[in-house]
Design a protein around this motif. Structure first.
Motif, PDB file in Angstrom:
ATOM      1  N   LEU A 213     -18.748 -24.433 -18.665  1.00 17.85           N
ATOM      2  CA  LEU A 213     -18.956 -23.232 -17.853  1.00 17.85           C
ATOM      3  C   LEU A 213     -17.670 -22.445 -17.620  1.00 17.85           C
ATOM      4  O   LEU A 213     -17.711 -21.262 -17.295  1.00 17.85           O
ATOM      5  N   GLY A 214     -16.532 -23.106 -17.728  1.00 15.08           N
ATOM      6  CA  GLY A 214     -15.245 -22.448 -17.484  1.00 15.08           C
ATOM      7  C   GLY A 214     -14.114 -23.426 -17.704  1.00 15.08           C
ATOM      8  O   GLY A 214     -14.337 -24.631 -17.880  1.00 15.08           O
ATOM      9  N   TYR A 215     -12.890 -22.902 -17.703  1.00 21.12           N
ATOM     10  CA  TYR A 215     -11.731 -23.784 -17.864  1.00 21.12           C
ATOM     11  C   TYR A 215     -10.485 -23.137 -17.273  1.00 21.12           C
ATOM     12  O   TYR A 215     -10.412 -21.912 -17.081  1.00 21.12           O
ATOM     13  N   ASP A 216      -9.523 -23.975 -16.962  1.00 18.97           N
ATOM     14  CA  ASP A 216      -8.167 -23.570 -16.558  1.00 18.97           C
ATOM     15  C   ASP A 216      -7.219 -24.388 -17.414  1.00 18.97           C
ATOM     16  O   ASP A 216      -6.938 -25.557 -17.107  1.00 18.97           O
ATOM     17  N   LEU A 217      -6.745 -23.808 -18.504  1.00 20.95           N
ATOM     18  CA  LEU A 217      -5.986 -24.559 -19.494  1.00 20.95           C
ATOM     19  C   LEU A 217      -4.602 -23.950 -19.699  1.00 20.95           C
ATOM     20  O   LEU A 217      -4.454 -22.737 -19.846  1.00 20.95           O
ATOM     21  N   CYS A 218      -3.609 -24.839 -19.694  1.00 21.10           N
ATOM     22  CA  CYS A 218      -2.208 -24.441 -19.779  1.00 21.10           C
ATOM     23  C   CYS A 218      -1.586 -24.979 -21.065  1.00 21.10           C
ATOM     24  O   CYS A 218      -1.901 -26.095 -21.502  1.00 21.10           O
ATOM     25  N   LEU A 219      -0.682 -24.208 -21.640  1.00 14.42           N
ATOM     26  CA  LEU A 219       0.133 -24.700 -22.742  1.00 14.42           C
ATOM     27  C   LEU A 219       1.353 -25.414 -22.168  1.00 14.42           C
ATOM     28  O   LEU A 219       1.847 -25.063 -21.099  1.00 14.42           O
ATOM     29  N   TYR A 220       1.837 -26.438 -22.892  1.00  8.81           N
ATOM     30  CA  TYR A 220       3.054 -27.119 -22.460  1.00  8.81           C
ATOM     31  C   TYR A 220       3.782 -27.702 -23.663  1.00  8.81           C
ATOM     32  O   TYR A 220       3.186 -27.919 -24.718  1.00  8.81           O
ATOM     33  N   ASP A 221       5.059 -27.958 -23.496  1.00  5.55           N
ATOM     34  CA  ASP A 221       5.922 -28.498 -24.548  1.00  5.55           C
ATOM     35  C   ASP A 221       5.767 -30.015 -24.609  1.00  5.55           C
ATOM     36  O   ASP A 221       5.862 -30.703 -23.593  1.00  5.55           O
ATOM     37  N   LEU A 222       5.545 -30.529 -25.795  1.00  4.54           N
ATOM     38  CA  LEU A 222       5.311 -31.968 -25.962  1.00  4.54           C
ATOM     39  C   LEU A 222       6.569 -32.815 -25.882  1.00  4.54           C
ATOM     40  O   LEU A 222       6.491 -34.030 -25.730  1.00  4.54           O
ATOM     41  N   GLN A 223       7.740 -32.217 -26.014  1.00  7.23           N
ATOM     42  CA  GLN A 223       8.962 -33.014 -26.020  1.00  7.23           C
ATOM     43  C   GLN A 223       9.128 -33.751 -24.693  1.00  7.23           C
ATOM     44  O   GLN A 223       9.064 -33.151 -23.628  1.00  7.23           O
ATOM     45  N   PRO A 224       9.331 -35.075 -24.724  1.00  9.59           N
ATOM     46  CA  PRO A 224       9.432 -35.842 -23.477  1.00  9.59           C
ATOM     47  C   PRO A 224      10.676 -35.475 -22.673  1.00  9.59           C
ATOM     48  O   PRO A 224      11.680 -34.998 -23.208  1.00  9.59           O
ATOM     49  N   SER A 225      10.619 -35.727 -21.383  1.00 12.53           N
ATOM     50  CA  SER A 225      11.778 -35.553 -20.507  1.00 12.53           C
ATOM     51  C   SER A 225      12.808 -36.639 -20.823  1.00 12.53           C
ATOM     52  O   SER A 225      12.454 -37.784 -21.104  1.00 12.53           O
ATOM     53  N   ILE A 226      14.090 -36.264 -20.762  1.00 16.79           N
ATOM     54  CA  ILE A 226      15.139 -37.220 -21.136  1.00 16.79           C
ATOM     55  C   ILE A 226      16.353 -37.067 -20.224  1.00 16.79           C
ATOM     56  O   ILE A 226      16.510 -36.077 -19.513  1.00 16.79           O
TER      57      ILE A 226
END
Length: 436
Positions: A213-226
C-alpha cells in the motif's frame, strides 16, 4: 575512564550505526537495547499504570522513541533530566512512482531529504532500506526491510565530458543528476514492487505486489563503519550526525542499575533535518504529552504539578558539532574552533538557533567537571548563518532550561562522516552525570 571503556564505546557506536541504516532501524535497534536492559514498552493508546523506579519506553511513527527511568521522588519536586537528539540524517529517498526508464537504463526516482552533500552520494555502492506498508488481516501493517546488498549507484560524469569540474566545481541538479541506476533494460525489466515482495519474503512476510500500500525507503552506503588514522583515533561512518548523539544518550541512560531520584529520560525525534514539523518531530506534542502523563502518575496531583516539574527540569539537546577543518580554518570563528578528541562542545547563538544561555552553559560545564572532562565552545562566524537543532524547538514547546551540545566532527552531512573515537566516551561520561 580506561582506554578499554573508550574503545568498547567507540566500537559499540559503530555497531549501533551499522544496525541503523534508516530512522526506522535506529528506533528498532534502540528498542532492542532497551528491552534487553529491562525496559518495557508502553502504548500511547492505552492507559498507563506506573510506579517509581520503573523503566519504560514509547515509540511514535516507528521513527521516534523516548525512554525513561522513573525517579524515586515525585516529579513535581525532582523534575526531569532529559537528553534530546534525532534519528534522521540527510539522504536520498524513493518517490512514490519511482520507476524511471531512460536511454536503456532502469533507474529509481529519488527525493533529497535534508541538507545532503550531493556529490558524496556519487559512485557509491548503495542499498535500500526502510518500511513497507502491507495489507494484512484487513488493515495496513508496517514491515522493515534492508536489502543489505549493492543495488543502486549514482554514476559520476567522466572528466572528459566535464573538463572544468576540478576548477569550476561539480554542479549537480537534484532532479536530473541524482537519479540512481538500478539496471539495464536489456537485462530484463525489474518491477519495483516485485523486488520489494521478494525482500519481504526473506523476512518471513508473505505478500503479493498488490498488497503493498505504501513505503518509506531510503538509500544508504553499504561500506561498513570503521576506525581509522595512524593511531586508530578516527571514526569513519555514515549518519554520525546524529546517531552518535543518540548512542551517547542511550549509553548514559543504560549505564548502572542505581535508583535515580529525578526521572531520567532520552527522547530521539525524527525529522530534525527538515524542520521537526511532524507528528513525531520535536515540534510535535510527543515529549510534552509523555511528561504530562508521567507527572499525573508520579506527583502530588495538584493542578500545577506539571508546571512545577518543568521548572525543576533540564534538557540537554545533543547534536553533533563542527570541528575546525584544517583546510578551511578561515571559515571558523577564530576564538571558537573545537578540535576532535578534545571533549564535548557547547554550542551558542544569541539569535536562538541554539538554546544555550549563560545559566545552561554553566550547568553543563559543572557536569563536565564532575565527569573529569573539559568542554569546548562553538560559535559560528558572525558573517555566516547558523544551523539549528531540536534545542530551541523543545525549549519553546516546554519552557524548559536547555543547553545545546555535541561532539566535534568533520564532513557533516556527507554520506560518510568523520569523528574521534575518544570523544564518544567523554560525552557519555558527562551525560551520566546528568542522570545521577
Amino acid at each position: 575512564m580506561s582506554p578499554t571503556d573508550t574503545d568498547a564505546l567507540a566500537k559499540d557506536l559503530l555497531d549501533y550505526i551499522d544496525a541503523s541504516p534508516t530512522p526506522y532501524h535506529a528506533v528498532r535497534e534502540t528498542a532492542r537495547r532497551l528491552t534487553q536492559a529491562g525496559y518495557r514498552a508502553l502504548d500511547e493508546r492505552e492507559p498507563w499504570t506506573l510506579k517509581p523506579g520503573e523503566r519504560v519506553f514509547v515509540t511514535r511513527g516507528d521513527t521516534s522513541i523516548a525512554a525513561f527511568q522513573l525517579g524515586t521522588a515525585p516529579v513535581d519536586r525532582a523534575g526531569f533530566r532529559l537528553v534530546g537528539s534525532h534519528t534522521d540524517s540527510p539522504n536520498l529517498r524513493l518517490k512514490p512512482n519511482a520507476t524511471v526508464t531512460k536511454n536503456g537504463y532502469q533507474q529509481l526516482g529519488v527525493e533529497i531529504y535534508g541538507g545532503v552533500l550531493l556529490h558524496t552520494w556519487t559512485d557509491r555502492d548503495l542499498s535500500l532500506a526502510g518500511r513497507i506498508m502491507v495489507m494484512a488481516g484487513g488493515k495496513p501493517q508496517g514491515h522493515l526491510v534492508d536489502f543489505r546488498r549493492p543495488l543502486l549507484r549514482v554514476p559520476n560524469l567522466a572528466i572528459h565530458l566535464n573538463r572544468g569540474v576540478n576548477t569550476d566545481g561539480l554542479k549537480l541538479n537534484a532532479q536530473d543528476h541524482m537519479v540512481p541506476v538500478l539496471g539495464l533494460e536489456s537485462a530484463g525489466a525489474v518491477d519495483l514492487r516485485a523486488l520489494l515482495v521478494a525482500e519481504l519474503a526473506k523476512g518471513g512476510v508473505k505478500a503479493e505486489a498488490g498488497d503493498i500500500l505504501g513505503y518509506d525507503l531510503c538509500l544508504y552506503d553499504l561500506q561498513p563503519s570503521i576506525r581509522s588514522g595512524a593511531h586508530g583515533e578516527f571514526l569513519h561512518a555514515p549518519r554520525l550526525d546524529n546517531l552518535a548523539s543518540c548512542h551517547a544518550a542511550l549509553s548514559a541512560l543504560l549505564s548502572g542499575n542505581e535508583k535515580r531520584e529525578a526521572t531520567s529520560g532520552v527522547v530521539l525525534f525524527d525529522h530534525e533535518e527538515v524542520g521537526s514539523r511532524s507528528a513525531q518531530g520535536a515540534a510535535s506534542p510527543f515529549l510534552r504529552t509523555l511528561l504530562e502523563r508521567f507527572t499525573l502518575a508520579l506527583s502530588d496531583g495538584k493542578p500545577d504539578s506539571f508546571h512545577r516539574a518543568i521548572a525543576n527540569s533540564f534538557l540537554v539537546s545533543a547534536d553533533m558539532a563542527h570541528a575546525v577543518h584544517p583546510n578551511y580554518a578561515s571559515l571558523h570563528e577564530p576564538k571558537h574552533q573545537p578540535h576532535m578528541g578534545a571533549g564535548p562542545v557547547i554550542k551558542s547563538n544569541v539569535n536562538q538557533s541554539y538554546a544555550t544561555d549563560g545559566e545552561t552553559w554553566a550547568y553543563f560545564t559543572s557536569l563536565c567537571r564532575e565527569a573529569g572532562v573539559t568542554p569546548q565552545h562553538f560559535v559560528t562566524r558572525t558573517d555566516l548563518g547558523c544551523g539549528s537543532t531540536i534545542g530551541p524547538i523543545s525549549a519553546g514547546q516546554l519552557g524548559i532550561r536547555t543547553v545545546d551540545v555535541g561532539n566535534p566532527m568533520l564532513s557533516m552531512h556527507s554520506i560518510r562522516e568523520m569523528a574521534c573515537a575518544t570523544d564518544v566516551a567523554q560525552m557519555v561520561a558527562v551525560l551520566r552525570q546528568l542522570f545521577k
